[in-house]
Motif scaffolding. Structure first.
Motif, mmCIF file in Angstrom:
data_model
loop_
_atom_site.group_PDB
_atom_site.id
_atom_site.type_symbol
_atom_site.label_atom_id
_atom_site.label_comp_id
_atom_site.label_asym_id
_atom_site.label_seq_id
_atom_site.Cartn_x
_atom_site.Cartn_y
_atom_site.Cartn_z
ATOM 1 N N SER A 1 0.858 -1.163 -0.178
ATOM 2 C CA SER A 1 -0.195 0.145 -0.118
ATOM 3 C C SER A 1 0.813 1.265 0.046
ATOM 4 C CB SER A 1 -0.806 0.063 1.105
ATOM 5 O OG SER A 1 -0.128 0.150 2.399
ATOM 6 N N THR A 2 0.197 2.454 -0.231
ATOM 7 C CA THR A 2 0.952 3.657 -0.187
ATOM 8 C C THR A 2 1.569 3.996 1.103
ATOM 9 O OG1 THR A 2 -0.517 4.460 -2.245
ATOM 10 C CG2 THR A 2 0.686 6.013 -0.896
ATOM 11 N N HIS A 3 0.671 3.713 2.032
ATOM 12 C CA HIS A 3 1.245 3.938 3.350
ATOM 13 C C HIS A 3 2.509 3.120 3.548
ATOM 14 C CE1 HIS A 3 1.021 4.969 7.708
ATOM 15 N NE2 HIS A 3 1.506 3.713 8.005
ATOM 16 N N THR A 4 2.558 1.762 3.452
ATOM 17 C CA THR A 4 3.646 0.910 3.584
ATOM 18 C C THR A 4 4.889 1.365 2.704
ATOM 19 O OG1 THR A 4 2.107 -0.931 3.796
ATOM 20 C CG2 THR A 4 4.573 -1.531 3.368
ATOM 21 N N LEU A 5 4.511 1.997 1.466
ATOM 22 C CA LEU A 5 5.737 2.648 0.841
ATOM 23 C C LEU A 5 6.286 3.645 1.270
ATOM 24 C CD1 LEU A 5 4.146 2.329 -2.665
ATOM 25 C CD2 LEU A 5 6.020 0.647 -1.754
ATOM 26 N N LEU A 6 5.364 4.638 2.043
ATOM 27 C CA LEU A 6 6.007 5.753 2.723
ATOM 28 C C LEU A 6 6.701 5.373 3.827
ATOM 29 C CD1 LEU A 6 6.164 8.851 2.786
ATOM 30 C CD2 LEU A 6 4.043 8.777 3.890
ATOM 31 N N ILE A 7 6.272 4.427 4.651
ATOM 32 C CA ILE A 7 7.018 3.950 5.735
ATOM 33 C C ILE A 7 8.412 3.582 5.222
ATOM 34 C CG2 ILE A 7 7.095 2.564 7.709
ATOM 35 C CD1 ILE A 7 5.212 5.000 7.876
ATOM 36 N N THR A 8 7.995 2.571 4.500
ATOM 37 C CA THR A 8 9.604 2.014 3.762
ATOM 38 C C THR A 8 10.608 2.952 3.371
ATOM 39 O OG1 THR A 8 8.232 -0.064 3.005
ATOM 40 C CG2 THR A 8 10.541 0.411 2.120
ATOM 41 N N CYS A 9 10.017 4.008 2.570
ATOM 42 C CA CYS A 9 11.050 5.097 2.286
ATOM 43 C C CYS A 9 11.492 5.879 3.146
ATOM 44 C CB CYS A 9 10.176 6.101 1.244
ATOM 45 S SG CYS A 9 11.108 6.984 -0.024
ATOM 46 N N ILE A 10 10.877 6.239 4.580
ATOM 47 C CA ILE A 10 11.364 6.918 5.491
ATOM 48 C C ILE A 10 12.388 6.054 6.106
ATOM 49 C CG2 ILE A 10 10.840 8.184 7.949
ATOM 50 C CD1 ILE A 10 8.111 8.799 6.456
ATOM 51 N N ALA A 11 11.967 4.615 6.534
ATOM 52 C CA ALA A 11 12.990 4.013 7.042
ATOM 53 C C ALA A 11 14.514 3.659 6.116
ATOM 54 C CB ALA A 11 12.416 2.740 7.414
ATOM 55 N N GLY A 12 14.179 3.782 5.100
ATOM 56 C CA GLY A 12 15.402 3.433 4.235
ATOM 57 C C GLY A 12 16.329 4.759 4.245
ATOM 58 N N LEU A 13 15.537 5.843 4.393
ATOM 59 C CA LEU A 13 16.377 7.166 4.167
ATOM 60 C C LEU A 13 16.998 7.381 5.561
ATOM 61 C CD1 LEU A 13 14.914 10.717 3.448
ATOM 62 C CD2 LEU A 13 16.398 10.332 5.694
ATOM 63 N N ILE A 14 16.482 7.031 6.778
ATOM 64 C CA ILE A 14 17.054 7.131 8.143
ATOM 65 C C ILE A 14 18.269 5.907 8.332
ATOM 66 C CG2 ILE A 14 16.849 6.920 10.656
ATOM 67 C CD1 ILE A 14 13.855 7.936 10.252
ATOM 68 N N SER A 15 17.899 4.830 8.001
ATOM 69 C CA SER A 15 18.784 3.828 8.143
ATOM 70 C C SER A 15 20.038 3.929 7.046
ATOM 71 C CB SER A 15 18.149 2.272 8.054
ATOM 72 O OG SER A 15 17.819 2.163 6.763
ATOM 73 N N GLY A 16 19.820 4.286 5.949
ATOM 74 C CA GLY A 16 20.773 4.604 4.968
ATOM 75 C C GLY A 16 21.857 5.548 5.230
ATOM 76 N N ALA A 17 21.243 6.638 5.861
ATOM 77 C CA ALA A 17 22.085 8.020 6.075
ATOM 78 C C ALA A 17 23.059 7.639 7.457
ATOM 79 C CB ALA A 17 21.163 9.075 6.645
ATOM 80 N N THR A 18 22.399 6.905 8.361
ATOM 81 C CA THR A 18 23.329 6.358 9.354
ATOM 82 C C THR A 18 24.271 5.523 9.127
ATOM 83 O OG1 THR A 18 21.567 5.145 10.191
ATOM 84 C CG2 THR A 18 21.552 7.211 11.343
ATOM 85 N N SER A 19 23.747 4.634 8.178
ATOM 86 C CA SER A 19 24.671 3.480 7.880
ATOM 87 C C SER A 19 25.809 4.118 6.834
ATOM 88 C CB SER A 19 24.010 2.512 6.901
ATOM 89 O OG SER A 19 24.886 1.620 6.482
ATOM 90 N N MET A 20 25.660 4.930 5.991
ATOM 91 C CA MET A 20 26.580 5.714 5.128
ATOM 92 C C MET A 20 27.688 6.497 5.924
ATOM 93 S SD MET A 20 26.463 4.912 1.806
ATOM 94 C CE MET A 20 27.199 6.407 1.244
ATOM 95 N N ALA A 21 27.097 7.185 6.974
ATOM 96 C CA ALA A 21 27.851 8.030 7.716
ATOM 97 C C ALA A 21 29.040 7.137 8.545
ATOM 98 C CB ALA A 21 27.337 8.927 8.641
ATOM 99 N N ALA A 22 28.282 6.241 9.268
ATOM 100 C CA ALA A 22 29.181 5.261 9.909
ATOM 101 C C ALA A 22 30.410 4.382 9.133
ATOM 102 C CB ALA A 22 28.417 4.288 10.788
ATOM 103 N N GLY A 23 29.917 3.858 7.986
ATOM 104 C CA GLY A 23 30.551 3.175 7.065
ATOM 105 C C GLY A 23 31.701 3.965 6.444
ATOM 106 N N GLU A 24 31.417 5.327 5.970
ATOM 107 C CA GLU A 24 32.417 6.191 5.490
ATOM 108 C C GLU A 24 33.499 6.637 6.757
ATOM 109 O OE1 GLU A 24 33.594 8.182 2.094
ATOM 110 O OE2 GLU A 24 32.269 6.642 2.453
ATOM 111 N N TYR A 25 32.872 6.801 7.940
ATOM 112 C CA TYR A 25 33.872 7.258 8.972
ATOM 113 C C TYR A 25 34.905 6.353 9.132
ATOM 114 C CZ TYR A 25 35.714 8.898 13.331
ATOM 115 O OH TYR A 25 36.717 9.035 14.115
ATOM 116 N N ILE A 26 34.412 4.955 9.197
ATOM 117 C CA ILE A 26 34.930 3.926 9.744
ATOM 118 C C ILE A 26 36.335 3.571 8.187
ATOM 119 C CG2 ILE A 26 35.248 1.182 9.899
ATOM 120 C CD1 ILE A 26 32.522 1.658 11.529
ATOM 121 N N SER A 27 35.693 3.608 7.323
ATOM 122 C CA SER A 27 36.643 3.416 6.009
ATOM 123 C C SER A 27 37.615 4.508 5.951
ATOM 124 C CB SER A 27 35.725 3.270 4.830
ATOM 125 O OG SER A 27 36.411 3.474 3.860
#
Length: 233
Positions: free
Chosen positions: A45-71
């Motif tokens: 559903s649209t609601h599920t897509l929006l939640i998925t999108c927001i979750a992907g944004l938050i988790s991806g941003a934090t993961s990218m920051a942590a991974g880039e810093y460590i690297s």
């Protein structure tokens, strides 16, 4: 004697932040758009897509920051260890280090006499800086900056992930999937052109390279999502 101005614009000083920014934005657009397309193809559903999108944004941003810093921090640690070792060698064997620097300049095309003179003068000014630059290859323009890389990665990922998020928020439900695809392709094309502009290379080639890789990733995610069927609640 007066010397005429001869300004030159080089791009190597942009390497650190440009690499992190392009990687982050590209990952933000492709990963979150692909995630949404895969979920949409499964019938979510649209609601599920929006939640998925927001979750992907938050988790991806934090993961990218942590991974880039460590690297990048690992690279910085290596550079620091090399500089420490080189400083010790300069204290223990200054004459051998001078000969080593002289040999480097000879290999680069200077005569032995001139190479020795250059090595002597650079050693007198800043021996460690001369060896860091000419022996190890560490220069300020390309040296590792972990915090800068982490911040650029997180910010650029978030900005890239905003495109599919806004597509879901401002598009009628029946057009969401096609809107996300169109916005994703356009944003990838713009990112490729923008990164090529700052890198001083061909805008068309950069735009095409980034866009095609993104389309392949999104198409694959959509195909995987179509193999599953989600029953809307």
């Amino acid at each position: 004697m007066s010397y005429s101005q001869h300004p030159e614009q080089h791009f190597i000083h942009r390497t650190g932040w440009l690499r992190a920014s392009v990687l982050g934005a590209n990952d933000g657009i492709i990963s979150v758009t692909s995630l949404v397309m895969g979920m949409a193809a499964s019938g979510a559903s649209t609601h599920t897509l929006l939640i998925t999108c927001i979750a992907g944004l938050i988790s991806g941003a934090t993961s990218m920051a942590a991974g880039e810093y460590i690297s990048v921090k690992s690279q910085a640690d290596i550079e620091e260890a090399d500089l420490k070792f080189e400083a010790q060698e300069l204290d223990r064997n200054p004459h051998l280090e001078l000969k080593e620097l002289t040999q480097i300049y000879i290999h680069r095309g200077l005569s032995p006499e001139l190479a020795h003179e250059v090595a002597v003068q650079l050693t007198a000014k800043d021996a460690l800086a001369a060896h860091a630059r000419d022996e190890i290859g560490i220069v300020d323009a390309t040296s590792a900056k972990p915090i800068q890389a982490a911040l650029y990665s997180a910010l650029s990922f978030s900005m890239g992930a905003l495109f599919p998020t806004l597509s879901i928020l401002f598009t009628p439900e029946q057009y969401i999937e096609s809107s996300v695809i169109i916005v994703g392709v356009i944003s990838l094309a713009l990112l490729g052109a923008l990164s090529s502009y700052y890198a001083g290379t061909s805008l068309w080639k950069g735009s095409l390279r980034v866009t095609m890789s993104g389309i392949l990733a999104m198409a694959f995610s959509s195909w995987i999502g179509s193999l599953f069927q989600v029953t809307p609640l």
